[in-house]
Design an enzyme around this catalytic site. Structure first.
Site, mmCIF file in Angstrom:
data_model
loop_
_atom_site.group_PDB
_atom_site.id
_atom_site.type_symbol
_atom_site.label_atom_id
_atom_site.label_comp_id
_atom_site.label_asym_id
_atom_site.label_seq_id
_atom_site.Cartn_x
_atom_site.Cartn_y
_atom_site.Cartn_z
ATOM 1 C CE LYS A 194 -3.822 0.628 0.602
ATOM 2 N NZ LYS A 194 -5.020 1.124 -0.569
ATOM 3 C CG ASP A 255 -7.230 -17.241 4.863
ATOM 4 O OD1 ASP A 255 -5.977 -17.902 5.020
ATOM 5 O OD2 ASP A 255 -7.714 -17.235 5.886
HETATM 6 MG MG MG Z 1 -4.029 -16.581 8.181
#
Ligand code: MG
Ligand code: IPM
Length: 370
Positions: A194, A255
């Site tokens: 970022k 994830d």
């Molecule tokens: Mg994790």
């Protein structure tokens, strides 16, 4: 038969022990059928260690972890230990292992296997053949930065503090791992930060760019803001080869990438340290899924992420690429045959338990290695 190397197995909590039991079977199989034995020690980590010793990682277990060639971890955490102070929680055991072993590079591949392409929540034509590698910085950033804590500012005001910190050398060493991996794959690295809002992100971008210029101009480098990357992973995930990013963004994006494949139950990871003078690195291998307390102890968890993590261990810590390929092939065949644990169950397939999935994989290995 002399041992090929030393392993420390830390099954941990929740479904950790049941999936690691299946890994044990593959280790035994290698000894029995391929003449490759490992010296295996077991230990406690996470909630299991809290219950036994009052700490999520004992000094003795940490010392063991430092003497073996590789650590194989199941999972840590669960509701039973949720109320404990931060630095004494199950997760703190894992974080301490990562930090003390200096496992700064976390490799999280997300691969869509053909038999599971319809299990992805995305359309098959978006994810078919997907093969990306997320390299997550693992021992720095906001996970460890000081100051941290919860302050009472008085007048009923409380303040939570965490600090994102990166040095140039921390960025360089993880970026180097990413570039080197890319050389063996699709030769593309996307660095994610970022830099539009964070100085630490700006430094990250400058350092990755400088290293690329100095040593890796044969690799195609691009930069992306983390929010855009989250979107691009859904929109067009196959644009990526290797993604390198910091600890927190890597936690989240891995994830997300895992879910592209249909189930967290399929995704392995490797956490690697620096090469020592003998060309060895400290290493820890663990499935990306957590302890899944809701299904623990029911023999329904998917052991494949743990088995794939062990395959990564064979590949990265022992140069046993042939055996790693065998395991991956055996899993692929079992899936083609229609066997599915609940998390990857689909119409027309055969639902099976953790143990039966393990049985089938061992049988497939037997057939593959006659
Ligand atoms: Mg994790
Ligand atoms: C992971 C996990 C850990 C992390 C937790 C269990 C501390 O989510 O390995 O991705 O946040 O790093």
């Amino acid at each position: 038969m002399s041992a090929k190397g030393k392993l420390l197995i830390l099954p941990g909590d929740g479904i950790g022990p049941e999936v690691m039991r299946q890994v044990r079977r593959i280790i035994d199989w290698l000894g029995r059928r391929r003449g490759t034995a490992f010296e295996v020690k077991e230990g406690l980590v996470g909630g299991a260690a809290i219950d036994a010793h009052g700490v999520p990682l004992s000094d003795a277990t940490l010392a063991d972890a430092k003497t073996v060639d590789a650590v194989l971890l199941g999972a840590v955490g669960g509701p039973k230990w949720d109320k404990i102070e931060f630095d004494k929680r199950p997760e703190a055991g894992l974080l301490r292992l990562r930090k003390e072993l200096e496992l700064f590079a976390n490799l999280r591949p997300a691969i869509v296997l053909d038999p599971l392409v319809d299990g992805s929540p995305l359309k098959a034509d978006i994810v078919k053949g997907l093969d990306i590698m997320i390299v997550r910085e693992l021992t720095g950033g906001i996970y460890y930065g000081e100051p941290r804590g919860i302050k009472d500012l008085g007048n009923g005001i409380r303040q939570g503090v965490n600090t994102q910190l990166y040095t140039n050398t921390e960025v360089q060493r993880v970026a180097r791992v990413a570039f080197e991996l890319a050389r063996k794959r699709g030769r593309k690295v996307c660095s994610v930060d970022k830099a539009n809002v964070m100085e630490s992100g700006l430094l990250w971008r400058e350092e990755v760019t400088a290293l690329h210029q100095a040593e890796f101009t044969d690799i195609e480098l691009s930069h992306m803001y983390a929010d855009n990357c989250a979107m691009q992973l859904i929109k067009n995930p196959r644009q990526f080869d290797v993604i390198v990013t910091d600890n927190l963004f890597g936690d989240m994006l891995s994830d997300e990438a895992a879910m592209l494949t249909g189930s967290l139950g399929m995704l392995p990871s490797a956490s690697l340290g620096a090469l020592d003078a003998n060309g060895h690195r400290r290493a820890l291998y663990e499935p990306v899924h957590g302890s899944a307390p809701d299904i623990a102890g029911r023999d329904i968890a998917n052991p494949i992420a743990a088995l794939f993590s062990f395959a990564m261990c064979l590949r990265y810590s022992f140069e046993m690429g042939t055996e790693a390929d065998l395991i991956e092939k055996a899993v692929s065949q079992v899936l083609k045959g229609g066997m599915r644990t609940s998390d990857i169950m689909a119409p027309g397939m055969a639902r099976c338990s953790t143990t039966v999935m393990g049985d089938s994989i061992v049988r497939a290995l037997d057939k593959l290695s006659v």
